[in-house]
Design an enzyme around this catalytic site. Structure first.
Site, short mmCIF file in Angstrom:
data_model
loop_
_atom_site.label_atom_id
_atom_site.label_comp_id
_atom_site.label_asym_id
_atom_site.label_seq_id
_atom_site.Cartn_x
_atom_site.Cartn_y
_atom_site.Cartn_z
N ARG A 286 19.18 -10.99 4.37
CA ARG A 286 19.34 -10.51 3.00
C ARG A 286 19.93 -11.59 2.09
NH1 ARG A 286 22.82 -5.20 3.38
NH2 ARG A 286 23.82 -6.52 4.93
N HIS B 144 25.84 -16.50 5.43
CA HIS B 144 25.94 -15.53 6.52
C HIS B 144 26.45 -16.26 7.76
CE1 HIS B 144 24.06 -12.23 4.42
NE2 HIS B 144 22.93 -12.90 4.21
N GLY B 145 27.05 -15.51 8.69
CA GLY B 145 27.56 -16.15 9.90
C GLY B 145 27.66 -15.22 11.07
N CYS C 151 30.36 -13.67 7.54
CA CYS C 151 30.68 -12.73 8.61
C CYS C 151 30.86 -13.49 9.91
CB CYS C 151 29.56 -11.69 8.76
SG CYS C 151 29.38 -10.61 7.33
#
Length: 480
Positions: free
Chosen positions: A252, A312-313, A355
């Site tokens: 996303r 993101h992670g 994250c």
């Protein structure tokens, strides 16, 4: 020194060079020699030798990026040292303001400052006695007290680590100046900071003790000597890199991330960093950025390095925009002393808004009877240990503890980055160190929850800093 007082100049108006010209017109020949002496080591020696006026010195300071309209502090420091405090008004400083900023922003070395203080304590009669004692060592030319000390330094009779020759001279002629030398030695010892760790202290950098909870930060800081602070007075503050990933191949889009990138840019620019932002960075582009920064020759003249990643992670790693998973440790390893000598012994700060898993931290009522909420399972600590290099001078600020998600408002930006920037804005002017600031960020973010009150977040810092990191207070206020 010039006998005339400062020119009347209503509200000190005029262009920056006009103000420099006014300052220069109030400085005498002796003042210019003092300025030249204090600039040794910062301005090339040949340029200083050819300088015959204050304007010449100012021109060299401008050319060496030691003086600018946006940052005239170095000249303010020089004027303060040579006793021309009335001229500070033309740089929008007061004596009190300079004294407040000197501990963190001084550029004149302690050694150079000592020699200047000693020279000011040697009157004409004492100078004659010193010249007599030194005999044929000195050239047969007229010499000032400052010229004498400069000559001894040039002849390698004295340096910042060897003052025996000067001490012996002062004992014979001006013993009261020995107090200045002792004061210098104490200040130099505290400026160097903590000595290398011994085997008993290695656990601070290795194993489970490498990580500190909120409650341990205070204990850590109290264990540091009061003056053990990272140097923040080189030619520039340093570089700040922002990697901002909004769009991905299949993940996303990260709505609100540009808000984070912009506030980071503004805050670190305010703190004096040279900020560069990269948007939607692929794995290949990330490697290129890391190589460029690792080999950047400008690090030698900087105080600090900051690397921010917004993406993101997952579990100790972050995603590139083409969705390659890059370990955080791999990113940070480019900036060890071996890989990047220009950043050796300088603080390297990494802030990650991503994250670190899929779990959501539940919201609970705040009560004192809970089990220790700051103690994390060993497995989570292990993930963090694997991320940060086993080497001094690193700080890793994660938006959330490993295994959990972090939250981002699609309009206002992420909880962590917005709190970080707000706390830097409010606490840097209060001379708080970075660990205290991150503790305040932890408190801010831990108290937030979503509208339903069911989703919480707790940031996690890990560090191997050896000293306190206190950013110099910017001259201008910042509105976010």
């Amino acid at each position: 020194m010039s006998s005339q007082g400062p020119h009347s100049d209503k509200n000190c108006k005029g262009t920056f060079r006009e103000k420099l010209l006014i300052i220069g017109s109030n400085l005498g020949v002796e003042d210019v020699e003092h300025l030249k002496f204090l600039c040794i080591g910062l301005v090339p020696h040949k340029k200083l030798e050819k300088s015959s006026s204050a304007s010449d010195v100012f021109e060299h300071l401008l050319a060496e990026d030691l003086l600018s309209e946006s940052d005239p502090f170095f000249l303010a420091e020089l004027l303060y040292i040579i006793g021309q405090k009335k001229l500070l008004q033309y740089l929008n400083y007061t004596k009190e303001k300079v004294e407040q900023l000197l501990p963190a922003q001084r550029r004149v070395s302690l050694f150079r400052n000592l020699l200047y203080e000693v020279s000011e304590g040697i009157d004409k009669e004492k100078l004659k006695d010193m010249i007599f004692l030194l005999g044929e060592l000195l050239p047969k030319t007229e010499m000032t007290s400052l010229g004498l000390l400069a000559f001894l330094e040039k002849q390698d009779k004295i340096d910042e680590d060897n003052l025996t020759y000067l001490e012996d001279l002062c004992k014979m002629v001006v013993p009261n100046l020995l107090r200045n030398i002792e004061k210098y030695k104490r200040e130099k010892a505290t400026q160097i900071g903590i000595p290398p760790v011994d085997k008993e202290a290695e656990s601070l950098y290795q194993g489970e003790e490498e990580l500190f909870s909120q409650t341990e930060v205070k204990t850590f800081l109290e264990a540091l000597p009061g003056a053990a602070v990272y140097r923040m007075n080189r030619k520039h503050r340093g570089h700040c890199v922002i990697v901002n990933n909004h769009s991905f191949t299949s993940l996303r889009n990260r709505q609100g991330t540009y808000k984070d990138a912009e506030v980071l840019r503004r805050v670190f620019n305010w703190l004096g960093f040279r900020v560069c932002t990269y948007n939607n960075v692929t794995r290949g582009h990330m490697e290129k950025v890391l190589q460029e920064q690792k080999c950047n020759p400008d690090h030698v003249n900087g105080d600090c390095f900051v690397f921010c990643i917004l993406t993101h992670g997952k579990f100790g790693a972050v995603y590139s925009s083409d969705e390659a998973l890059i370990p955080i440790r791999e990113i940070m390893s480019h900036f060890t002393a071996l890989q990047c000598p220009g950043l050796a012994e300088k603080p390297k700060l990494f802030f990650i808004q991503a994250c670190q898993g899929d779990e959501i931290q539940p919201s609970v009522s705040i009560e004192a009877d809970a089990l220790n909420p700051e103690q994390q399972p060993a497995s989570l600590q292990g993930i963090l240990q694997d991320s940060i290099p086993v080497e001094a001078d690193f700080l890793l600020g994660l938006a959330t503890v490993p295994g959990y998600v972090s939250f981002r408002d699609v309009q206002e930006g992420s909880w962590y980055i917005q709190s970080l920037c707000n706390r830097l804005k409010t606490l840097v002017p209060r001379r708080e160190d970075i660990l205290s600031i991150l503790t305040a960020v932890n408190n801010d973010v831990s108290r937030r929850a979503d509208k339903q009150g069911t989703k919480k977040q707790m940031p996690q810092p890990a560090f191997t800093l050896r000293k306190k990191l206190i950013f110099p207070v910017p001259l201008d206020a910042l509105s976010l």
